[in-house]
Design an enzyme around this catalytic site. Structure first.
Site, PDB file in Angstrom:
ATOM      1  N   THR A 144       5.810   7.983  -5.309  1.00 40.23           N
ATOM      2  CA  THR A 144       4.784   8.837  -5.896  1.00 40.23           C
ATOM      3  C   THR A 144       3.621   7.992  -6.406  1.00 40.23           C
ATOM      4  OG1 THR A 144       6.000   8.918  -7.985  1.00 40.23           O
ATOM      5  CG2 THR A 144       6.431  10.670  -6.408  1.00 40.23           C
ATOM      6  N   HIS A 145       2.679   8.646  -7.055  1.00 37.00           N
ATOM      7  CA  HIS A 145       1.378   8.029  -7.326  1.00 37.00           C
ATOM      8  C   HIS A 145       1.488   6.672  -8.023  1.00 37.00           C
ATOM      9  CE1 HIS A 145       1.265   8.758 -11.716  1.00 37.00           C
ATOM     10  NE2 HIS A 145       1.961   9.851 -11.433  1.00 37.00           N
ATOM     11  N   ASP A 146       0.690   5.749  -7.515  1.00 35.93           N
ATOM     12  CA  ASP A 146       0.494   4.429  -8.133  1.00 35.93           C
ATOM     13  C   ASP A 146       1.742   3.547  -8.121  1.00 35.93           C
ATOM     14  OD1 ASP A 146      -2.301   4.910  -8.977  1.00 35.93           O
ATOM     15  OD2 ASP A 146      -1.379   6.434 -10.255  1.00 35.93           O
ATOM     16  N   SER A 164       3.759   5.360 -11.038  1.00 36.19           N
ATOM     17  CA  SER A 164       3.436   4.058 -11.646  1.00 36.19           C
ATOM     18  C   SER A 164       4.652   3.146 -11.799  1.00 36.19           C
ATOM     19  CB  SER A 164       2.749   4.261 -12.997  1.00 36.19           C
ATOM     20  OG  SER A 164       1.549   4.992 -12.847  1.00 36.19           O
TER      21      SER A 164
END
Length: 219
Positions: A144-146, A164
């Site tokens: 998922t994101h980052d 993250s």
């Protein structure tokens, strides 16, 4: 995102492993020409490890194949890194490594995929995910994101990373493990299959369980 179509040279898989068989199928599905494997076992040379996947030579004979792209297929990241150093001694640089992305993987357009990565069927990367060189993502991994995945890391089937998450160099995250957002998985660490990680994992540590806890050496 890496464009596998840019690799027009034939591909040699380094290490005749189960991962090599998976990588060969993914590469061919993506339109790459896989001509065989290099392996340290002389007994395997000349034999097929899967239909249409012969072991053509030993690893140290890589100089005989100057036009081939290479993909490292040892299952453990630390072993892939050792092989990369060894190949560097034979003049192999980063430009020789192909990237394999199965066509059923769903990678956002801003996904950065390093050379030598193997991305198998069903992998999802959402937003601004970065994978370093020679990362292996097994089927149905969710990034998922980052997320930042360090070089030579291995993410086994069904791993899910929250936003993250940072996975260190040559770390190994076992099947169906889940990692909470913002967590760091240290270099060379191991997360056991099915574990749920809610705290940072230090370099070289082994964590198991739900929630995951560190395992003392020899325990």
């Amino acid at each position: 995102m890496a464009d596998t179509s840019s690799f027009t040279a034939p591909v040699l898989l380094v290490a005749a492993s189960g991962l090599a068989r998976e990588a060969a199928l993914a590469a061919r599905a993506a339109g790459l020409e896989v001509v065989g494997c290099l392996d340290d076992s002389p007994a395997l040379v000349g034999r097929e490890v899967a239909p249409g996947l012969p072991v053509v030579d030993c690893i140290d004979a890589v100089a005989r194949y100057p036009d081939a792209q290479l993909v490292l297929c040892a299952g453990k990241g630390a072993v892939r890194e050792r092989i990369a150093r060894r190949l560097a001694g034979h003049g192999v640089d980063g430009g020789r490594y192909a990237t394999i992305v199965h066509p059923s993987a769903t990678l956002a357009g801003d996904t950065a995929v390093g050379p030598g990565c193997i991305i198998l069927a069903g992998v999802v990367a959402t937003a601004q995910v970065v994978l370093g060189e020679h990362v292996v993502a097994m089927p149905n991994v969710v990034l998922t994101h980052d997320n930042r995945i360090g070089p030579y890391a291995t993410l086994c089937a069904g791993v899910v990373l929250g936003g993250s998450v940072v996975v260190g160099r040559a770390a190994y995250v076992g099947m169906a493990a889940s990692v909470r957002e913002g967590i760091a998985i240290g270099d060379g660490s191991l997360v056991g299959m099915g574990s749920v990680v809610v705290r940072d994992v230090g370099p070289g540590e082994t964590w198991l369980g739900v929630p995951a806890r560190p395992v003392q050496p020899g325990a």
